[in-house]
Design a protein around this motif. Sequence first.
Motif, mmCIF file in Angstrom:
data_model
loop_
_atom_site.group_PDB
_atom_site.id
_atom_site.type_symbol
_atom_site.label_atom_id
_atom_site.label_comp_id
_atom_site.label_asym_id
_atom_site.label_seq_id
_atom_site.Cartn_x
_atom_site.Cartn_y
_atom_site.Cartn_z
ATOM 1 N N ASN A 7 139.012 47.928 79.457
ATOM 2 C CA ASN A 7 139.941 48.977 79.039
ATOM 3 C C ASN A 7 141.002 49.163 80.118
ATOM 4 N N TYR A 8 141.959 50.056 79.851
ATOM 5 C CA TYR A 8 143.082 50.191 80.783
ATOM 6 C C TYR A 8 142.657 50.798 82.115
ATOM 7 N N HIS A 9 141.609 51.629 82.100
ATOM 8 C CA HIS A 9 141.120 52.183 83.362
ATOM 9 C C HIS A 9 140.591 51.048 84.253
ATOM 10 N N ALA A 10 139.893 50.109 83.647
ATOM 11 C CA ALA A 10 139.361 48.977 84.421
ATOM 12 C C ALA A 10 140.495 48.070 84.891
ATOM 13 N N LYS A 11 141.522 47.961 84.063
ATOM 14 C CA LYS A 11 142.659 47.106 84.400
ATOM 15 C C LYS A 11 143.330 47.580 85.686
ATOM 16 N N MET A 13 156.882 27.964 52.400
ATOM 17 C CA MET A 13 157.735 27.980 53.586
ATOM 18 C C MET A 13 158.340 29.364 53.773
ATOM 19 N N PRO A 14 158.443 29.810 54.989
ATOM 20 C CA PRO A 14 159.079 31.104 55.212
ATOM 21 C C PRO A 14 160.575 30.986 54.970
ATOM 22 N N SER A 15 161.160 32.058 54.455
ATOM 23 C CA SER A 15 162.601 32.019 54.262
ATOM 24 C C SER A 15 163.285 32.226 55.605
ATOM 25 N N PRO A 16 164.526 31.756 55.743
ATOM 26 C CA PRO A 16 165.216 31.940 57.031
ATOM 27 C C PRO A 16 165.380 33.418 57.368
ATOM 28 N N ASN A 17 165.341 34.264 56.337
ATOM 29 C CA ASN A 17 165.471 35.695 56.596
ATOM 30 C C ASN A 17 164.118 36.378 56.545
ATOM 31 N N GLY A 18 163.087 35.654 56.907
ATOM 32 C CA GLY A 18 161.725 36.169 56.807
ATOM 33 C C GLY A 18 161.433 37.268 57.812
ATOM 34 N N VAL A 19 160.398 38.030 57.496
ATOM 35 C CA VAL A 19 159.906 39.047 58.425
ATOM 36 C C VAL A 19 158.442 38.724 58.689
ATOM 37 N N VAL A 20 158.151 38.380 59.921
ATOM 38 C CA VAL A 20 156.778 38.015 60.295
ATOM 39 C C VAL A 20 156.298 38.985 61.366
ATOM 40 N N ALA A 21 155.079 39.436 61.218
ATOM 41 C CA ALA A 21 154.516 40.341 62.229
ATOM 42 C C ALA A 21 153.248 39.729 62.807
ATOM 43 N N LEU A 22 153.031 40.016 64.054
ATOM 44 C CA LEU A 22 151.752 39.647 64.690
ATOM 45 C C LEU A 22 151.122 40.945 65.150
ATOM 46 N N CYS A 23 149.987 41.280 64.536
ATOM 47 C CA CYS A 23 149.283 42.516 64.902
ATOM 48 C C CYS A 23 148.146 42.156 65.855
ATOM 49 N N ASP A 24 148.192 42.745 67.021
ATOM 50 C CA ASP A 24 147.230 42.412 68.072
ATOM 51 C C ASP A 24 146.485 43.688 68.465
ATOM 52 N N ALA A 25 145.182 43.700 68.229
ATOM 53 C CA ALA A 25 144.378 44.876 68.599
ATOM 54 C C ALA A 25 144.245 44.908 70.124
ATOM 55 N N ASN A 26 144.632 46.026 70.725
ATOM 56 C CA ASN A 26 144.650 46.132 72.186
ATOM 57 C C ASN A 26 143.228 46.249 72.740
ATOM 58 N N ASN A 27 142.921 45.435 73.723
ATOM 59 C CA ASN A 27 141.601 45.451 74.401
ATOM 60 C C ASN A 27 140.476 45.589 73.371
ATOM 61 N N PHE A 28 140.478 44.727 72.408
ATOM 62 C CA PHE A 28 139.714 44.965 71.180
ATOM 63 C C PHE A 28 138.248 45.331 71.420
ATOM 64 N N SER A 81 154.719 40.687 70.437
ATOM 65 C CA SER A 81 153.487 41.484 70.520
ATOM 66 C C SER A 81 152.933 41.513 71.941
ATOM 67 N N ASP A 82 153.345 40.571 72.757
ATOM 68 C CA ASP A 82 152.852 40.542 74.141
ATOM 69 C C ASP A 82 153.730 41.351 75.095
ATOM 70 N N LEU A 83 154.865 41.837 74.603
ATOM 71 C CA LEU A 83 155.816 42.459 75.517
ATOM 72 C C LEU A 83 155.416 43.877 75.924
ATOM 73 N N ILE A 84 154.983 44.668 74.977
ATOM 74 C CA ILE A 84 154.626 46.066 75.283
ATOM 75 C C ILE A 84 153.233 46.357 74.729
ATOM 76 N N LYS A 85 152.379 46.896 75.577
ATOM 77 C CA LYS A 85 151.042 47.301 75.150
ATOM 78 C C LYS A 85 150.719 48.619 75.825
ATOM 79 N N PRO A 86 149.927 49.470 75.282
ATOM 80 C CA PRO A 86 149.335 49.389 73.953
ATOM 81 C C PRO A 86 150.170 50.153 72.923
ATOM 82 N N ASP A 87 149.781 50.013 71.664
ATOM 83 C CA ASP A 87 150.259 50.845 70.580
ATOM 84 C C ASP A 87 151.775 50.878 70.494
ATOM 85 N N ALA A 88 152.393 49.749 70.282
ATOM 86 C CA ALA A 88 153.852 49.711 70.184
ATOM 87 C C ALA A 88 154.265 48.752 69.074
ATOM 88 N N THR A 89 155.445 49.004 68.518
ATOM 89 C CA THR A 89 156.065 48.037 67.609
ATOM 90 C C THR A 89 157.249 47.434 68.355
#
Lengths: 418, 84
Positions: free
Chosen positions: A50-54, A1-16, A158-166
């Motif tokens: 890619n972002y140009h196509a977007k 179980m994760p601790s209540p003070n856990g640190v979880v990350a979701l790494c999402d490769a942009n336009n993979f 992870s969905d809030l800012i793209k690309p290449d952001a923490t």
Amino acid sequence: MPSPNGVVALCDANNFYASCACLYNPEIREKPVVVGGDEGARHGIVLSKNYHAKRFGIQTAETLNEARRKCRDLVVVRADFDLYLRFAKKLWAIYHDYTPLVEPYGIDECYLDLTGSTRLFGGGKEIGDDIRRRVREELGITVTVGVSFNKVFAKLASDLIKPDATVLITKENYKETAWPLPASRMIFVGSETYRKLLAMDIYTIGDLAKADEERLKLRFGKNGLLLKIYANGYDMSPVDPGAVPVNGVSHSNTLPYDATTPEEVRSAIYMLSEGVAIRLRSQGLKCNGVQIYIRDNEMASVIRQGQLQYPTYLAGEIAAKGFEVFTEKYRFVKPIRTIGVKAISLQDQFKMYQLDLFGDHTHRERLERAEQAMDDIRARFGKNAVMKAGNLGSKDLTGHLGHNSETNPLIELYDIHT
Amino acid sequence: MGKVKTAVLAHFTLDEQVIPLRLETEDGARLKIDRVRDARPAASLKAGASGVRYICDCTAYNDGEEVPVDGLRLFRDDDGWFLE
């Protein structure tokens, strides 16, 4: 179980897929690029862009023809799933340098439990920044890292800012960052759920967090309560490195030509079920239900499902249920373009279940042994070494046996379609 | 396009490192690698690849003449060795 003070990350490769394609083809890097399926086999949809196509308004899953209409100079690259798998493995290797608790969530996303890593590598933000730097320098692509105290908010971040952001959503700021966002931004809130939430005057994640439990329960059952729990940041689901992200095993295929008769649909369902059953057996799973996915030639899609009497990994039983669901629950008016069969409500193959007095279970056991024998033959001599006579005609409809959905190369990794 | 395929003679160490010793490009240039200054996983945006990048100080042999070449960027990826 994760601790209540856990640190979880979701790494999402942009336009993979598109990023991998652009890395290996420097000459197209500054052009609008999409990765598409095989147009010849009518799999001509945009898998990644890619972002140009977007900038031209090109959307994932639209047809390549539509995309070309939006952008005349569009570069279309054929998908190379071997390359993407190689890159996914390189990404995972980097993630494993920070924690052993890495849970792949699709080919281009992974959850990382960094709770125990912060003493070694710094806080979630520092680790996220370091992962991004390494991925950029070592692989030449970018990732967005969402860091939070649980998986739901890490995914949201992870969905809030793209690309290449923490991006951080913390216990201190989640009410300011997450709550004003539309409820549809939260994982598990699909378009249909969002539509229902809007009808209940629930617009934002904050509204959902404060919504009346009884109303949610009345509308969505226990899932409504779960949504409220998630919106309040109480998700405690662990990052599970051993988890196979599976809620079903499915095969789907866009047919080479539209199916206009029930017999054609039946053939396709039987062929697809064969592939599903093979994968169930290879994973040691049985299903308790069958879901079918139908998309007609006007791109309207429906999903229908039915429960099985006994858990099974037999292709015949899955197919029969699938076709029964099709005939009883689908109004077959327009020609059908895409058919999918999904085994749902999975369980371990050895889990006990209640037999009845009158069923012919000896016969079922013999069928199971026969299908296992076919698996052995395929393992030794290839996928198409043996097939049921009834499926011979289906080959033209659905491609070769065990054909994997080309939108999900994870199948190659897990042999499972999520 | 920024990618020069090379043949490489390398030392495969017991701890599974690969250290390039000599290389020969497609157009016949031959170099001896005197020192590997840096070796790390890296992407080559110019050449379009991702693998291990070696930064090497070398000696090129040009008509019997020895010419020092410092900071040569040699890559190894799934498709083999190349110079950026």
